[in-house]
Design a protein around this motif. Structure first.
Motif, PDB file in Angstrom:
ATOM      1  N   MET A   1       0.829  -1.205   0.000  1.00  0.00           N
ATOM      2  CA  MET A   1       0.000   0.000   0.000  1.00  0.00           C
ATOM      3  C   MET A   1       0.858   1.248   0.000  1.00  0.00           C
ATOM      4  SD  MET A   1      -2.922   1.124   2.692  1.00  0.00           S
ATOM      5  CE  MET A   1      -1.773   1.057   4.051  1.00  0.00           C
ATOM      6  N   LEU A   2       2.022   1.165   0.691  1.00  0.00           N
ATOM      7  CA  LEU A   2       2.879   2.341   0.788  1.00  0.00           C
ATOM      8  C   LEU A   2       3.514   2.690  -0.538  1.00  0.00           C
ATOM      9  CD1 LEU A   2       4.623   1.586   4.162  1.00  0.00           C
ATOM     10  CD2 LEU A   2       2.763   3.176   3.724  1.00  0.00           C
ATOM     11  N   GLU A   3       3.698   1.690  -1.407  1.00  0.00           N
ATOM     12  CA  GLU A   3       4.399   1.933  -2.661  1.00  0.00           C
ATOM     13  C   GLU A   3       3.445   2.265  -3.807  1.00  0.00           C
ATOM     14  OE1 GLU A   3       7.550   2.174  -3.143  1.00  0.00           O
ATOM     15  OE2 GLU A   3       8.006   1.744  -1.063  1.00  0.00           O
ATOM     16  N   GLU A   4       2.129   2.117  -3.576  1.00  0.00           N
ATOM     17  CA  GLU A   4       1.173   2.343  -4.656  1.00  0.00           C
ATOM     18  C   GLU A   4       1.030   3.831  -4.926  1.00  0.00           C
ATOM     19  OE1 GLU A   4      -1.688  -1.456  -3.594  1.00  0.00           O
ATOM     20  OE2 GLU A   4      -2.408   0.588  -3.416  1.00  0.00           O
ATOM     21  N   LYS A   5       0.811   4.139  -6.201  1.00  0.00           N
ATOM     22  CA  LYS A   5       0.571   5.530  -6.570  1.00  0.00           C
ATOM     23  C   LYS A   5      -0.889   5.871  -6.298  1.00  0.00           C
ATOM     24  CE  LYS A   5       0.930   8.803 -10.357  1.00  0.00           C
ATOM     25  NZ  LYS A   5       1.275   9.013 -11.758  1.00  0.00           N
ATOM     26  N   ASN A   6      -1.123   7.012  -5.668  1.00  0.00           N
ATOM     27  CA  ASN A   6      -2.492   7.394  -5.344  1.00  0.00           C
ATOM     28  C   ASN A   6      -3.164   8.000  -6.559  1.00  0.00           C
ATOM     29  OD1 ASN A   6      -4.812   8.108  -4.132  1.00  0.00           O
ATOM     30  ND2 ASN A   6      -3.959   9.807  -2.935  1.00  0.00           N
ATOM     31  N   ASP A   7      -4.227   7.367  -7.037  1.00  0.00           N
ATOM     32  CA  ASP A   7      -4.939   7.854  -8.218  1.00  0.00           C
ATOM     33  C   ASP A   7      -6.153   8.700  -7.867  1.00  0.00           C
ATOM     34  OD1 ASP A   7      -3.212   6.553  -9.921  1.00  0.00           O
ATOM     35  OD2 ASP A   7      -4.317   4.662  -9.763  1.00  0.00           O
ATOM     36  N   ASN A   8      -6.388   8.902  -6.550  1.00  0.00           N
ATOM     37  CA  ASN A   8      -7.605   9.611  -6.143  1.00  0.00           C
ATOM     38  C   ASN A   8      -7.299  10.868  -5.351  1.00  0.00           C
ATOM     39  OD1 ASN A   8      -9.360   7.583  -7.181  1.00  0.00           O
ATOM     40  ND2 ASN A   8      -8.701   6.293  -5.468  1.00  0.00           N
ATOM     41  N   LEU A   9      -6.132  11.506  -5.620  1.00  0.00           N
ATOM     42  CA  LEU A   9      -5.782  12.692  -4.845  1.00  0.00           C
ATOM     43  C   LEU A   9      -6.711  13.857  -5.173  1.00  0.00           C
ATOM     44  CD1 LEU A   9      -1.917  12.537  -5.089  1.00  0.00           C
ATOM     45  CD2 LEU A   9      -3.365  11.893  -3.178  1.00  0.00           C
ATOM     46  N   LEU A  10      -6.799  14.763  -4.204  1.00  0.00           N
ATOM     47  CA  LEU A  10      -7.641  15.938  -4.403  1.00  0.00           C
ATOM     48  C   LEU A  10      -7.049  16.826  -5.471  1.00  0.00           C
ATOM     49  CD1 LEU A  10      -8.387  16.902  -0.713  1.00  0.00           C
ATOM     50  CD2 LEU A  10      -9.643  15.351  -2.200  1.00  0.00           C
ATOM     51  N   GLU A  11      -7.924  17.561  -6.152  1.00  0.00           N
ATOM     52  CA  GLU A  11      -7.424  18.500  -7.135  1.00  0.00           C
ATOM     53  C   GLU A  11      -6.904  19.755  -6.467  1.00  0.00           C
ATOM     54  OE1 GLU A  11      -9.916  19.251 -10.380  1.00  0.00           O
ATOM     55  OE2 GLU A  11     -10.519  17.187 -10.646  1.00  0.00           O
ATOM     56  N   SER A 182       7.454  -0.030  10.430  1.00  0.00           N
ATOM     57  CA  SER A 182       7.053   0.909  11.489  1.00  0.00           C
ATOM     58  C   SER A 182       6.010   1.892  10.970  1.00  0.00           C
ATOM     59  CB  SER A 182       8.290   1.655  11.993  1.00  0.00           C
ATOM     60  OG  SER A 182       7.935   2.659  12.902  1.00  0.00           O
ATOM     61  N   LEU A 183       6.237   2.386   9.760  1.00  0.00           N
ATOM     62  CA  LEU A 183       5.312   3.353   9.174  1.00  0.00           C
ATOM     63  C   LEU A 183       3.945   2.720   8.934  1.00  0.00           C
ATOM     64  CD1 LEU A 183       5.034   6.226   8.018  1.00  0.00           C
ATOM     65  CD2 LEU A 183       5.760   5.310   5.808  1.00  0.00           C
ATOM     66  N   GLN A 184       3.952   1.467   8.468  1.00  0.00           N
ATOM     67  CA  GLN A 184       2.693   0.764   8.201  1.00  0.00           C
ATOM     68  C   GLN A 184       1.832   0.690   9.469  1.00  0.00           C
ATOM     69  OE1 GLN A 184       1.814  -0.575   5.143  1.00  0.00           O
ATOM     70  NE2 GLN A 184      -0.198  -0.967   6.020  1.00  0.00           N
ATOM     71  N   THR A 185       2.474   0.344  10.566  1.00  0.00           N
ATOM     72  CA  THR A 185       1.747   0.248  11.833  1.00  0.00           C
ATOM     73  C   THR A 185       1.189   1.603  12.248  1.00  0.00           C
ATOM     74  OG1 THR A 185       3.173  -1.574  12.525  1.00  0.00           O
ATOM     75  CG2 THR A 185       1.934  -0.426  14.243  1.00  0.00           C
ATOM     76  N   ASN A 186       2.035   2.640  12.135  1.00  0.00           N
ATOM     77  CA  ASN A 186       1.602   3.987  12.534  1.00  0.00           C
ATOM     78  C   ASN A 186       0.480   4.502  11.637  1.00  0.00           C
ATOM     79  OD1 ASN A 186       3.506   4.034  14.569  1.00  0.00           O
ATOM     80  ND2 ASN A 186       5.049   5.064  13.327  1.00  0.00           N
ATOM     81  N   LEU A 187       0.604   4.259  10.331  1.00  0.00           N
ATOM     82  CA  LEU A 187      -0.424   4.743   9.414  1.00  0.00           C
ATOM     83  C   LEU A 187      -1.775   4.107   9.717  1.00  0.00           C
ATOM     84  CD1 LEU A 187       1.523   4.701   5.995  1.00  0.00           C
ATOM     85  CD2 LEU A 187       0.898   6.689   7.357  1.00  0.00           C
ATOM     86  N   LYS A 188      -1.736   2.818  10.006  1.00  0.00           N
ATOM     87  CA  LYS A 188      -2.984   2.125  10.317  1.00  0.00           C
ATOM     88  C   LYS A 188      -3.620   2.685  11.585  1.00  0.00           C
ATOM     89  CE  LYS A 188      -4.864  -2.500  11.103  1.00  0.00           C
ATOM     90  NZ  LYS A 188      -4.527  -3.956  11.241  1.00  0.00           N
ATOM     91  N   GLY A 229      -1.500  12.567  13.101  1.00  0.00           N
ATOM     92  CA  GLY A 229      -0.406  11.934  12.354  1.00  0.00           C
ATOM     93  C   GLY A 229      -0.796  11.515  10.952  1.00  0.00           C
ATOM     94  N   PRO A 230       0.201  11.053  10.163  1.00  0.00           N
ATOM     95  CA  PRO A 230      -0.041  10.706   8.754  1.00  0.00           C
ATOM     96  C   PRO A 230      -0.872   9.434   8.605  1.00  0.00           C
ATOM     97  CG  PRO A 230       2.179  10.100   9.382  1.00  0.00           C
ATOM     98  CD  PRO A 230       1.610  10.856  10.547  1.00  0.00           C
TER      99      PRO A 230
END
Length: 666
Positions: A1-11, A182-188, A229-230
Motif C-alpha cells: 500500500m505504501l508503494e502504490e501511486k495514489n490515483d484519487n488525490l484531491l485537485e 514501522s510506518l505501516q503500523t503507525n499509518l494504520k 499523524g499521517p
C-alpha cells in the motif's frame, strides 16, 4: 500500500471535483442515517451547493494537471514526512562520478540521512554504479579470455568496491524495510484515530446536548485531528473530504451564530490572502526549484490547515491562487527548457567522444608502448564522457549503449594485438625458465671469481627478455630472485670473511703510521733512502685495507713526501719514488679503474706538453728570424728555459706511463 501511486488525490483545497455528484450523494446518505437532514428539496439543494463549495472551493479546471501534480506530491509526503527532506539533499551528477566516489556517496547517505529522504538519490547511485561496474566486468572478462585462451579456467573477478557497495546498499534496504514496517503500523493506527474523530463529529449533532459542551468537544476534536499523524496516501483524499464535510455539517445543522461563522470565513480569507501574497513574492524568487517547493507546502497549508471562505470570495481567491501556481509552473518549465538545452549540448559532447573512441578502435599500432598510449587516450576519453554531464533522459540509454559499444570495439581491437604476441610471451617464458634453471645450478658454487660474472650476465639477460604470460610472471620471478639472492648472499659472506683480514691490515697500518711519524733521518743519504724503502716494503706487507678506510694510504704518502723533501734527491727521483708507491698501492687493491684513469691522465698530459713545446719553439723562430735580431734577447732566453722545463716534466710523465704499462704486462 505504501508503494502504490495514489490515483484519487484531491485537485485542490480538499476537493475531488471529477467525482463530485457521487461524493455529494454518498455524504448525503450518511446524514440521512443520522436523521438530521431536512427533507425539503430546497434544503437538499442548499446541501449540494454547500458540499460542492467545500469540495471545489472555486477551483478552475484549467490548471488541473499542475494542481494534480502538486497534490500528488503532498499526499505522498503526508504519508511519510521524511520524504520532505529529500528536496534539501542535492541530487548530484552521479553519472560523472567514479566507482570509488559513488561508494563514498552511498556510504555518506546511508549512514547520515533518513532512509526515505535519500530514496531517489540512492536509486540513481545504484543505477550509475551497476552500469559502470558491469561495463568494467565485461572488459576484465575480455582481458581474461585473451590471457587464458588455452585453458578451461573459469573467469572470476572480485572487486572490493562491489563488496562495499553491496554492504551499504543492503544496509539501506534493511533500514527501508524497517522504516516501512514501522510506518505501516503507525499509518494504520492514525487512520483508525482519524476515522474515530469523524465518527465523533457525526455524534456531535445532538440537540439535547448543551451548546457550550458541544463546542468544547468540537474544539477538542479539531485539536486531536491536527495531531493525529499521517495516514495511507490512498485514503488521504477520502478521509480529508469526509472530515471537512462533517465540520461544515456541524456548522450548518446546529444553526450556530452566523456572525461567528462569518468571522471564521473572514479569518480563513485573510490566511489565504497571505498565501496568495507570498506566492506573488515567490514568482520573483531566483531559486525557482526552492520557490516551487515552498509553493507545494503552501498548497498543503491551503488544503489541510485553512477552512473555507464565504461563497462570494471562493472563486476569486482560488482562481488567483491557481493562476499564480500556473505562472510558477511556467517559470519552472523555462528552467527545465534551459536545462534541456544544456543536456543537448552534453549529448553533442558525448557523441564527439564516442566518435573519437571509434576512430581509436581502427588505428593499428604494432608495439606495446604504442598501445599503452592508445589506452591512455581511451581512458582520458572515458573520463571526459563521464564528466560531460547529463543528456536528455529519452536518449540516455542509447548514448550509454553507443559508448559501451565503442569501448568494447576498442578493447577487442587491442586484444587481437595481444593475442598475436602471446607466442612471443611463451617464448620469453621458455627463455626465462632456462635462466632460472641455470641460476639454480650455480647458486651453490664456491668458485666466486668464475661464477660471479656468469650470474651477473644471467641477470642482464633476464632484463633484456620481454614479458611472459601474466599468470606465470610472479612465480617465475620469485624462483629466479631466490636463486640469485642465495648465491649473492654466499658471496657476501665470503667477502665479509675477507674484510676481517682487511680490517686487521688497517689496524696494523694505523699503528705503524704512528711509529713512522717519529722516524728521524740520520743525514746519511744512502742509509736514509734504504730506511725509507724498508718502511715502504713493511707497509705493503700489511696488505689491503677496507675500501671505506683507504684514506690511510693518503696519510702514509704525506709522511713519505715529507721524508723525501728532506732527502737530497733530484726532483725526478723523488717524484718517481712517490709515484711508484702510490701505483703499488692501487695495484694491491686491484683498483684497475683508477690505474686506467691514471694512465689516460698521463697520456693526455704528455700530449698537452708536446703541444706547448711546439708552440714555444715556433715563437722562438719568429724572434730569431727578424732582420734586426743580432742576439737573443731576454724574452727568447726565457722561452728557451720554459721549453727545457717542459721537456724535463715530459720525461717524468713518460717514465710514469712506462711504469704503469709495465705493471699491466706483469
Amino acid at each position: 500500500m505504501l508503494e502504490e501511486k495514489n490515483d484519487n488525490l484531491l485537485e485542490a483545497d480538499g476537493s475531488a471535483a471529477t467525482n463530485l455528484p457521487e461524493i455529494i450523494q454518498a455524504e448525503t446518505e450518511v446524514l440521512e442515517k443520522l436523521d438530521v437532514v431536512e427533507t425539503s428539496n430546497e434544503t437538499i439543494a442548499e446541501q449540494v451547493e454547500e458540499v460542492a463549495a467545500t469540495v471545489t472551493d472555486g477551483e478552475s479546471s484549467s490548471n488541473n494537471t499542475i494542481i494534480d501534480a502538486i497534490v500528488d506530491t503532498n499526499a505522498e509526503e503526508s504519508e511519510d514526512e521524511t520524504l520532505k527532506e529529500r528536496h534539501d539533499i542535492p541530487m548530484l551528477d552521479y553519472e560523472a562520478m567514479s566507482l570509488e566516489s559513488l561508494v563514498d556517496e552511498l556510504k555518506k547517505l546511508v549512514t547520515n540521512e533518513k532512509v526515505m529522504s535519500v530514496k531517489d538519490h540512492i536509486e540513481e547511485i545504484k543505477k550509475s554504479f551497476l552500469a559502470k561496474y558491469y561495463h568494467l566486468l565485461e572488459e576484465k572478462k575480455e582481458e581474461f579470455l585473451v590471457e587464458n585462451t588455452d585453458t578451461n579456467e573459469e573467469f572470476q573477478y572480485h572487486s572490493p568496491l562491489k563488496t562495499q557497495f553491496d554492504q551499504y546498499y543492503t544496509l539501506y534496504r534493511d533500514n527501508k524495510n524497517t522504516h516501512f514496517k514501522s510506518l505501516q503500523t503507525n499509518l494504520k493506527t492514525n487512520l483508525e484515530n482519524r476515522l474515530a474523530i469523524v465518527e465523533e463529529l457525526k455524534e456531535l449533532i445532538n440537540p439535547q446536548e448543551n451548546i457550550k459542551d458541544t463546542l468544547k468537544h468540537f474544539n477538542d476534536l479539531r485539536e486531536r485531528w491536527k495531531t493525529a499523524g499521517p495516514i495511507p496516501k490512498d485514503k488521504y483524499n477520502h478521509v480529508w473530504n469526509n472530515y471537512h464535510f462533517h465540520v461544515e455539517n456541524f456548522y450548518d445543522y446546529l444553526h450556530l451564530d452566523r456572525e461567528a461563522r462569518d468571522l471564521d470565513f473572514k479569518h480563513n480569507l485573510e490566511q489565504k490572502q497571505k498565501i496568495v501574497a507570498r506566492v506573488e513574492e515567490l514568482i520573483n524568487e531566483a531559486d525557482v526549484n526552492k520557490a516551487f517547493r515552498e509553493l507545494q507546502d503552501l498548497h498543503k497549508i491551503w488544503k489541510e490547515d485553512i477552512g473555507p471562505v464565504s461563497r462570494e470570495h471562493r472563486d476569486e481567491i482560488w482562481n488567483k491562487f491557481s493562476d499564480l501556481t500556473k505562472q510558477m509552473h511556467d517559470k519552472r518549465e523555462v528552467l527545465f527548457e534551459n536545462m534541456r538545452g544544456t543536456e543537448l549540448e552534453n549529448l553533442e559532447k558525448k557523441k564527439e567522444i564516442i566518435a573519437k573512441i571509434e576512430v581509436l578502435a581502427t588505428e593499428k599500432v604494432n608495439a606495446h608502448s604504442q598501445w599503452l598510449q592508445q589506452i591512455e587516450k581511451v581512458e582520458a576519453l572515458r573520463t571526459a564522457f563521464f564528466s560531460a554531464g547529463k543528456v536528455p533522459s529519452e536518449v540516455n540509454e542509447e548514448t550509454w549503449a553507443a559508448f559501451k559499444t565503442a569501448v568494447r570495439n576498442f578493447n577487442s581491437f587491442k586484444n587481437s594485438f595481444y593475442k598475436d604476441i602471446k607466442k612471443d610471451q611463451n617464448n620469453n617464458l621458455n627463455r626465462k625458465t632456462a635462466l632460472v634453471a641455470k641460476a639454480k645450478e650455480l647458486q651453490e658454487s664456491t668458485d666466486f671469481a668464475a661464477t660471479t660474472p656468469i650470474m651477473k650476465q644471467i641477470q642482464e639477460e633476464w632484463k633484456q627478455i620481454g614479458h611472459v604470460p601474466r599468470k606465470y610472471s610472479d612465480k617465475i620471478w620469485a624462483e629466479f630472485k631466490e636463486a640469485c639472492n642465495h648465491y649473492f648472499d654466499k658471496l657476501k659472506e665470503q667477502k665479509n670473511e675477507e674484510n676481517s683480514e682487511e680490517i686487521e691490515a688497517f689496524d696494523k697500518k694505523k699503528a705503524y703510521l704512528e711509529t713512522l711519524r717519529e722516524f728521524q733521518l740520520t743525514g746519511e743519504h744512502k742509509t736514509d733512502l734504504d730506511a725509507i724503502k724498508a718502511h715502504i716494503e713493511t707497509w705493503k706487507s700489511f696488505g689491503k685495507v677496507p675500501f671505506p678506510r683507504r684514506h690511510i694510504e693518503g696519510k702514509f704518502n704525506k709522511v713519505l713526501d715529507a721524508l723525501f723533501e728532506k732527502l737530497s734527491l733530484s726532483k725526478k727521483d723523488g717524484e718517481m719514488m712517490r709515484f711508484a708507491n702510490r701505483i703499488d698501492s692501487l695495484s694491491e687493491n686491484n683498483d684497475s679503474r683508477k690505474l686506467e684513469n691514471e694512465k689516460i691522465f698521463l697520456m693526455r698530459k704528455i700530449d698537452e706538453i708536446k703541444n706547448e713545446i711546439f708552440q714555444l719553439e715556433n715563437n722562438i723562430q719568429f724572434f730569431t728570424n727578424t732582420r734586426n735580431a743580432k742576439k737573443e734577447n731576454s724574452i727568447v732566453l726565457e722561452v728557451r728555459k720554459n721549453i727545457e722545463k717542459h721537456r724535463e716534466e715530459m720525461e717524468i710523465l713518460k717514465d710514469k706511463l712506462k711504469q704503469i704499462r709495465n705493471l699491466g704486462q706483469a
